[in-house]
Scaffold this active site. Structure first.
Site, short mmCIF file in Angstrom:
data_model
loop_
_atom_site.label_atom_id
_atom_site.label_comp_id
_atom_site.label_asym_id
_atom_site.label_seq_id
_atom_site.Cartn_x
_atom_site.Cartn_y
_atom_site.Cartn_z
N GLY A 14 0.82 -1.21 0.00
CA GLY A 14 0.00 0.00 0.00
C GLY A 14 0.85 1.25 0.00
CB ILE A 119 8.59 3.37 5.88
CG1 ILE A 119 9.21 4.57 5.15
CG2 ILE A 119 7.08 3.55 6.02
CD1 ILE A 119 8.75 4.75 3.70
CG ASP A 152 5.31 11.78 12.78
OD1 ASP A 152 4.16 11.33 12.79
OD2 ASP A 152 6.32 11.08 12.99
CG HIS A 179 6.74 7.34 13.18
ND1 HIS A 179 6.11 8.45 12.66
CD2 HIS A 179 6.23 6.28 12.50
CE1 HIS A 179 5.27 8.07 11.71
NE2 HIS A 179 5.32 6.76 11.60
N1 APR Z 1 10.34 -8.53 2.38
C1 APR Z 1 9.84 -7.62 1.50
N2 APR Z 1 8.56 -7.25 1.48
C2 APR Z 1 7.75 -7.80 2.37
C3 APR Z 1 8.18 -8.74 3.32
C4 APR Z 1 9.54 -9.11 3.30
N3 APR Z 1 10.05 -10.00 4.15
N4 APR Z 1 7.13 -9.10 4.09
C5 APR Z 1 6.07 -8.42 3.62
N5 APR Z 1 6.44 -7.64 2.58
C6 APR Z 1 5.64 -6.76 1.74
C7 APR Z 1 4.25 -7.30 1.45
O1 APR Z 1 4.29 -8.31 0.46
C8 APR Z 1 3.54 -6.04 1.00
O2 APR Z 1 3.65 -5.85 -0.39
O3 APR Z 1 5.42 -5.52 2.37
C9 APR Z 1 4.27 -4.92 1.74
C10 APR Z 1 3.44 -4.26 2.83
O4 APR Z 1 2.35 -3.66 2.24
P1 APR Z 1 0.96 -3.50 3.00
O5 APR Z 1 0.59 -4.78 3.66
O6 APR Z 1 0.03 -2.87 2.04
O7 APR Z 1 1.35 -2.48 4.20
P2 APR Z 1 1.58 -0.89 4.14
O8 APR Z 1 0.31 -0.19 4.43
O9 APR Z 1 2.31 -0.55 2.89
O10 APR Z 1 2.51 -0.67 5.42
C11 APR Z 1 3.78 -1.24 5.51
O11 APR Z 1 4.76 0.60 6.73
O12 APR Z 1 3.92 2.49 7.82
C12 APR Z 1 4.33 1.18 7.94
O13 APR Z 1 3.03 0.47 9.78
C13 APR Z 1 3.24 0.31 8.41
O14 APR Z 1 4.73 -1.38 9.04
C14 APR Z 1 3.79 -1.04 8.07
C15 APR Z 1 4.51 -0.80 6.76
#
Ligand code: APR
Length: 315
Positions: A14, A119, A152, A179
């Site tokens: 996302g 992030i 922020d 954060h």
């Molecule tokens: N290596 C690379 N990518 C990964 C891994 C990994 N080991 N594990 C998960 N992912 C990927 C997922 O496949 C997904 O595409 O990380 C992405 C996360 O995307 P979302 O689930 O949509 O989460 P998002 O809203 O982008 O947030 C991600 O950022 O702000 C922070 O708190 C939030 O920790 C969260 C992160």
């Protein structure tokens, strides 16, 4: 061959997708390396049709990780699970700690000189995790690892500009500390242009900035946390890192870094960015009494978050 400039880990998510889009359309980025455990071929093919200079490459799955990071100058990490309503950022620790650790292990091996922007939450703990990984690998440079707290600042700028009818683009409010919740400390007394508020409004604005992430989590009703505004902030920070790398002067961003400004080992303050990352920590600046109290409340909480991250790597 060293041809990767910016790598995004978690590029299919996302945050990762709009972040990659913003980086692709910025002419300062010449190469974009998209890493995720799923879907990067589609995201990369899609972005690659945009007529901007950056070459886009997909790296899919753990076996592609080292290649994705090798020779990267900047690595931005939004990989991990996001919050659901009722969760704090710390509730993400169990899943995201190992994701960030594994990404940092690869970065320490193949891109030890990269500037890394984290992030993945809880940032207060994931930055110490990445740092401990580099310490273990024997190539830690505290000037090169950053927790991205730009959102922020972006939020504080927006809310203060709204409250005073200012141009949000020309409004700047430094935000220091960490954060999450009470560790987020907006320095409204240092805002430009200068603003002042009655005590109750100052408190309400401060609390809104501290809990702004939760506003989004609630509004998204179980589907996640901030993605678009986080991508905007992450891209702004990444571009600032690149501008610093290229020797531009006066590039300043608040970021969560290794610090001796307070008793917390990691603390966000305005940072002058340069070719090696942190050029100079610009410190706290003059704090109001209200802000001094906020720092006092934040430091013990930050120390707990930092120790938790360090312990995760050190055992
Ligand atoms: N290596 C690379 N990518 C990964 C891994 C990994 N080991 N594990 C998960 N992912 C990927 C997922 O496949 C997904 O595409 O990380 C992405 C996360 O995307 P979302 O689930 O949509 O989460 P998002 O809203 O982008 O947030 C991600 O950022 O702000 C922070 O708190 C939030 O920790 C969260 C992160």
């Amino acid at each position: 061959q060293c041809n990767v400039k910016v790598a995004v880990a978690g590029a299919s998510g996302g945050i990762g997708q709009p972040l990659s889009l913003l980086l692709k359309q910025n002419p300062l980025v010449t190469e974009l390396s998209l890493y995720d455990i799923v879907n990067t071929p589609g995201v990369a093919a899609d972005l690659s049709h945009i007529n901007s200079p950056a070459k886009v490459k997909a790296y899919n799955g753990a076996e592609a990780l080292k290649e994705a990071f090798s020779c990267a100058e900047v690595i931005i990490i939004p990989a991990g699970v996001p919050r659901k309503p009722g969760m704090t950022r710390d509730d993400l620790f169990n899943t995201n700690a190992s994701i960030v650790r594994d990404l940092a292990v690869a970065a320490a091996e193949v891109a030890p000189k990269a500037l890394i922007g984290i992030i993945s939450n809880p940032v207060n703990s994931t930055v110490p995790i990445a740092s401990e990984v580099f310490i273990k690998a024997g190539n830690y440079d505290p000037k090169r690892i950053f927790g991205v707290t730009t959102l922020d600042v972006v939020r504080a700028n927006t809310f203060i500009a709204e409250a005073k009818n200012l141009d949000p683009i020309k409004t700047n409010v430094p935000v220091i500390g960490g954060h999450a919740g009470i560790t987020i400390i907006p320095l409204i007394s240092q805002a430009t242009p200068k603003v002042s508020f009655p005590a109750d409004q100052l408190k309400a604005l401060t609390e809104r900035i501290q809990e702004a992430g939760t506003e989004v989590v609630k509004a998204k009703a179980g589907t996640g946390s901030a993605t678009l505004s986080m991508a905007f902030a992450g891209a702004r920070f990444a571009i600032s890192l690149i501008r610093g790398l290229r020797g531009e002067s006066n590039v300043i961003e608040c970021a969560y870094v290794r610090s001796d400004v307070t008793e917390a080992k990691y603390f966000s303050t305005p940072i002058l960015l340069g070719p090696n990352g942190v050029e100079k920590n610009l410190g706290l600046g003059p704090l109001s009494d209200f802000e001094k109290e906020l720092v006092k409340a934040a430091v013990p909480e930050l120390k707990k978050n930092i120790e938790k991250g360090e312990k995760f790597v050190k055992g």
